[in-house]
Design an enzyme around this catalytic site. Structure first.
Site, PDB file in Angstrom:
ATOM      1  N   ASP A  46      26.923  -7.647  14.339  1.00 58.07           N
ATOM      2  CA  ASP A  46      27.498  -7.146  13.102  1.00 58.07           C
ATOM      3  C   ASP A  46      28.800  -6.434  13.434  1.00 58.07           C
ATOM      4  OD1 ASP A  46      28.149  -5.875  10.763  1.00 58.07           O
ATOM      5  OD2 ASP A  46      26.221  -4.892  10.496  1.00 58.07           O
ATOM      6  N   ARG A  58      25.873   2.822  18.137  1.00 52.84           N
ATOM      7  CA  ARG A  58      27.202   2.705  17.533  1.00 52.84           C
ATOM      8  C   ARG A  58      28.069   3.802  18.135  1.00 52.84           C
ATOM      9  NH1 ARG A  58      25.557   1.482  11.149  1.00 52.84           N
ATOM     10  NH2 ARG A  58      24.333  -0.395  11.599  1.00 52.84           N
ATOM     11  N   GLN A 102      16.660   1.413  12.257  1.00 48.57           N
ATOM     12  CA  GLN A 102      16.485   0.952  10.890  1.00 48.57           C
ATOM     13  C   GLN A 102      15.521  -0.221  10.834  1.00 48.57           C
ATOM     14  OE1 GLN A 102      20.559   0.029   9.746  1.00 48.57           O
ATOM     15  NE2 GLN A 102      20.285  -2.129  10.180  1.00 48.57           N
ATOM     16  N   ASP A 121      25.001  -0.779  -2.094  1.00 46.38           N
ATOM     17  CA  ASP A 121      24.406   0.323  -1.333  1.00 46.38           C
ATOM     18  C   ASP A 121      23.429   1.083  -2.224  1.00 46.38           C
ATOM     19  OD1 ASP A 121      25.882  -0.294   0.895  1.00 46.38           O
ATOM     20  OD2 ASP A 121      27.363   1.308   0.609  1.00 46.38           O
ATOM     21  N   GLU A 136      23.133   7.638   1.637  1.00 47.09           N
ATOM     22  CA  GLU A 136      22.938   6.186   1.600  1.00 47.09           C
ATOM     23  C   GLU A 136      21.742   5.828   2.474  1.00 47.09           C
ATOM     24  OE1 GLU A 136      24.722   2.273   3.667  1.00 47.09           O
ATOM     25  OE2 GLU A 136      26.222   3.731   3.006  1.00 47.09           O
ATOM     26  N   SER A 163      21.969  -0.495   2.930  1.00 48.28           N
ATOM     27  CA  SER A 163      23.023  -1.424   2.559  1.00 48.28           C
ATOM     28  C   SER A 163      22.374  -2.802   2.550  1.00 48.28           C
ATOM     29  CB  SER A 163      24.166  -1.374   3.571  1.00 48.28           C
ATOM     30  OG  SER A 163      25.122  -2.382   3.302  1.00 48.28           O
TER      31      SER A 163
END
Length: 334
Positions: free
Chosen positions: A57, A110, A125, A236, A249, A252
């Site tokens: 991604d 990340r 996640q 979102d 959030e 997504s």
């Protein structure tokens, strides 16, 4: 401006040991609710992919994946950012059909993520994906799926309260749907994050539709990779988080690109060179199933349901000195 916020008078509802137990309880409950609601089967997730596969991604396009050489392959591996594209290939490999799907317990790094109350370089996640028909590539079907997801979160919250009565987070299952353009028109003088906070404060469960393309004022609501979500059929999911007084959030998600949407969005993103990757060739040649999918933040959900003020209270990561000093004697970082 300080990046770590300590809410006035904040005190965790559960102590550190009960928090650990509650995290496991939330994850078990939600997986049961999610799989039942969306008809998903669990599969094993990759931690890394071949950098030449096109499966990683690209997020907003500026984040750098963590790379490492693999001498036996004479190539590099990349730690995943998410499984947005990998899942679609897996659905084909596992021979899933319309109405059925998969989910994976994904862990990622990340490295370029900002460190604050809601962000960490460690990402955990539930990545899920389901096969759909051509006729289901609609806003209405997307909304139906979002409602199924919110119902699963609300069920988890209810079970959590039964086990831990002191935890009183209530999930509003009535979703307010609004497009990113409508949101910009409503708050023309605010930034995208300020718009989210203003709207979600009044509508505690909100789904912002159509994220990635340019709005009328010339900027997108938020950047989104051009090669997995269809920007006209995504969005979102946000909830109002009372301890921090802001929108959070949680997911997504969206209906994924078909061949035409892929070409259009790669042209807009000036990224047509990606068409050389195996994944993109499969989409162009209609060799992959049409799908809907997304990622649901595990630590974010635990934060939301347990009323935590910092993501470091529900996951182990690395923190800079400013964060450590700000949380000292006030917030227990795992």
């Amino acid at each position: 401006m300080e990046k770590t916020i300590i809410p006035k008078g904040y005190k965790s509802i559960l102590d550190v040991y009960d928090t650990q137990t509650a995290i496991g309880f939330i994850k078990r409950c939600f997986e049961e609710a999610l799989t039942g609601s969306l008809k998903l089967k669990r599969v094993s997730a990759p931690l890394f992919v071949d950098e030449q596969s096109g499966l990683n991604d690209n997020l907003s396009g500026s984040e750098r994946p963590v790379k490492f050489d693999v001498p036996a392959l004479n190539n590099n591996g990349e730690i995943v950012h998410s499984l947005a594209k990998w899942k679609r290939v897996a659905l084909k490999q596992y021979d899933f059909h319309v109405g059925n799907g998969l989910y994976a317990d994904m862990n990622a790094i990340r490295r370029d993520e900002e460190l604050d109350n809601l962000h960490s370089i460690y990402v955990d996640q539930w990545d899920w994906e389901r096969v759909i028909s051509k006729e289901q590539r609609t806003i209405d079907y997307l909304k139906e799926t979002v409602q199924d997801l919110v119902n699963a979160i609300a069920e988890t919250s209810s079970r959590l309260h039964t086990k831990y009565p002191k935890v009183e987070t209530v999930i509003d299952t009535k979703i307010s749907f609004i497009t990113s353009q409508e949101l910009a028109d409503l708050y023309p003088d605010l930034t995208s994050k300020e718009r989210e906070n203003a709207y979600v404060k009044e509508h505690p469960t909100t789904f912002i539709l159509q994220i990635g393309d340019l709005l009328n004022h010339g900027e997108p609501h938020d950047k989104r990779a051009p090669d997995y979500d269809d920007w006209t059929l995504n969005g979102d999911l946000l909830f109002w988080h009372e301890p921090l007084g802001c929108a959070i959030e949680l997911s997504s998600m969206g209906i994924r690109v078909d061949d035409q949407a892929l070409i259009t969005q790669l042209e807009k993103a000036n990224a047509k060179s990606r068409l050389e990757y195996p994944f993109h060739q499969q989409v162009l040649n209609n060799e992959l199933p049409l799908t809907i999918g997304g990622g649901i933040g595990q630590s974010r959900m635990c934060m939301l349901l347990l009323g935590k003020a910092h993501i470091g209270e529900v996951q182990v990561s690395l923190w800079d000195e400013e964060t450590i000093d700000a949380c000292k004697d006030k917030i227990f970082l795992l």
